[in-house]
Design an enzyme around this catalytic site. Sequence first.
Site, short mmCIF file in Angstrom:
data_model
loop_
_atom_site.label_atom_id
_atom_site.label_comp_id
_atom_site.label_asym_id
_atom_site.label_seq_id
_atom_site.Cartn_x
_atom_site.Cartn_y
_atom_site.Cartn_z
N ASN A 1 7.99 2.33 0.41
CA ASN A 1 8.42 2.90 1.40
C ASN A 1 9.54 1.67 1.90
O ASN A 1 10.76 2.04 2.33
CB ASN A 1 7.22 2.52 2.56
CG ASN A 1 6.21 3.56 2.56
OD1 ASN A 1 6.53 4.50 1.79
ND2 ASN A 1 5.02 3.10 3.11
N HIS B 1 4.48 2.73 10.98
CA HIS B 1 3.20 1.99 10.66
C HIS B 1 2.27 2.47 11.58
O HIS B 1 0.81 2.35 10.98
CB HIS B 1 3.30 0.48 11.03
CG HIS B 1 4.17 -0.27 10.15
ND1 HIS B 1 5.26 -0.89 10.39
CD2 HIS B 1 3.91 -0.81 8.79
CE1 HIS B 1 5.89 -1.39 9.28
NE2 HIS B 1 4.93 -1.37 8.48
N CYS C 1 2.07 1.62 -4.38
CA CYS C 1 1.32 1.92 -3.36
C CYS C 1 1.96 2.23 -1.90
O CYS C 1 1.62 2.00 -0.80
CB CYS C 1 0.68 0.36 -3.31
SG CYS C 1 1.84 -0.98 -2.78
#
Length: 750
Positions: free
Chosen positions: A616, A351, A664
């Site tokens: 992810n 992140h 995304c």
Amino acid sequence: MADQDDAQARLDQLTDIIAEETAADVCSIYLVRPSGALELSSTHGLNPEAVHNVRLSRDEGLVGLVSRRARPIAVEDAPRHPDFSYKPETGEEPFKSFVGVPILRGGRLVGVLTHQTKAIRPMTEEEIETLQTVAMLLAEIVASGDLIRAEAFSGLELRPSAPERFQGVALSPGLSRGVAVMYEPHVMSARMVAEDVEVETARLDSAISRLRAGVDQLLESGRVPMGTPSRDVLEAYRMFAHDRGWLDRLREAILSGLTAEAAVERVRNEHRARLMTARDPHFRERLHDLEDLANRLLRHLASESGRPTIERTLPEKAILIARSIGPAELLELDRARLAGVALEEGSRTSHAAIVAKALGIPMVGRVEGALDRVEDGDPIILDGEFGLLHVRPSQEVSEAYDERLKTLAKRYRTYARQREEPAVTKDGQRVELHLNAGLLVELTSLADTGAEGIGLFRTEFQFMVADTLPRLSAQEELYRAAYEAAGDKPVVFRTLDLGGDKVTPFTPATREPNPALGWRALRMGLDRPGLTRYQLRALVRAAAGRDLRVLFPMVTDVSELAAVRAILNQELAHAARHGHEQPRSVQAGIMLETPAIAFSPDACLRIADFVAVGANDLMQYFFAADRQNPRVADRYDFISPSSLRLLQSVRQACARHDKPVSVCGEIAGRPLEACVLTALGYRRLSMAASALGPVKRAIRGMDCERLGAWLASVLDEAETGEETPLRQRLIEAGESAGLPVEAVDKLGRP
């Protein structure tokens, strides 16, 4: 010292003072050259003509022995010692006793301080401690100020000067030049010599108690789950914080006359100098534990009596050098001055990397050893395209990067010219390119990049940087600002995706052996429905008169989606009862990121309005590879038969139910992967702002039908056990498979 203008005169006067105060017949200072040799740089008692003319290798003499061991050596009768090396030009034959102590700065050997007498005599422990204290002061004197610039000392290795190159992994694209700033640098005290030993001992004991309490509290809070690397580090902290040997060394250093801060620095230097030479990587890992522990202890000393630690202001074009950094920590830094980040750890899908991309900050990870070899203020070139860190770059490297910067500027001008052009393949397939965002500053990129909307607005960033739960009005204000920034372009808001490495001070945390598979995202939201209702209420109010698109993360079962849709309906009814203007339309989507939904999506697709593939997490669960773990984060490749079949089946299921689908995740922002997704039938991709230009250029240059046919044939062949990786075969096929040159030439890496 301040009265002397000449650097050599300063050092000579210093040796005179040391000799007089310690009753030495000889006091000498040897400083390290780049070759590793030790040069006699100042002396009291030896032949002055030997200064800058006598050099000893690291394997030569008692001085060399001190440098190799990085600890004091005391010999009563030096000429009889097997390591003694006689240099006739020094005139040291009359002197018998010898004491040498290393001059250490940041754990790196700067030189050696020697003390000699004509008499054969033992040195007391107190005398050796005194010389060590003097050596600490010398380290700061010789490595700063006029001494470095003095002609007589030119060529001395007073701090690293040779160019160094570190090969890491590109985490966030971009190229930057700047100066090194060590993250959580050593907290050096301006006062090194103690005025009252008892006071300094009490300060140390108090700081150690607070250090232990802080580590215990963090371990017991549940924020650092069992079985995680972070917990292992903290367990090591606790072990070291209670280590009797470490504490005894700290107290001994204070008894020798140092302040608590200087004592921590000296003990840290001693450990560091020894562990840096260890071949066993286990000892190098322990070095990092000791470094972090010492920094924590120094911060406790700096903030005693409730005084906050002074935060250092970043210089212009600062490039942060750190072991690791969290997304919240990165967000707290001055982005106007931050030019890049280099980490000894890190992964592409962490992140922190996502935040760096969002902010347009180049980031390179896994530059092992950088913390040991980089110093504050070193000139740095950070290459976020190829994962390179250049420290103190040579003129040739600097000139080469000047040319690259010009090339990049030209490329960005090309992207800018294409920003208003649609992303249409050569054979006429239209692809929508959207922006991933989470901060209002990112929304300014909409106009610059030509993005067609916000495909993913991460709402958790507002929570991660706040000390308390953001009020309803603050949340509503953020969401309304996002709408206003987007204008008439669509915005998809993802509800809170907390948990794992995304924690806040005010959400409950539990100890979990694997937080990526634990209590996070929608699971947390359903267990704490008040938190979910609070956020949905803010979204409903902000969307008054607009289209509300809400995306729910980490859905694993249709019952979860049904439950959260019911909460959304409650909030819509609540808004109507209280006279708030309703959204113009409401759509609820799922973030498809678990294999449970990917392999059986039909039940969810019947009640979901749209789908966003969170590649992810989906890929980390699919390949059983934790994306936060740098050892395994890159052990899989998205362009492989198994993952392509999975994504193809997801797209086909969405088509059967006539539900819009986008991707995304990280893969949507890489040109080669974006072309593959387009060939699989995906027509909506969402990515970081920095990826929009390269992806659009690649899509406009590809032949979608040809690439789709090539992939279909290769996936059929894969059943026979083809051993060559699919990515390699695709790159080798290149334009013959319908790929544009841009996707293969520059960014075909996994």
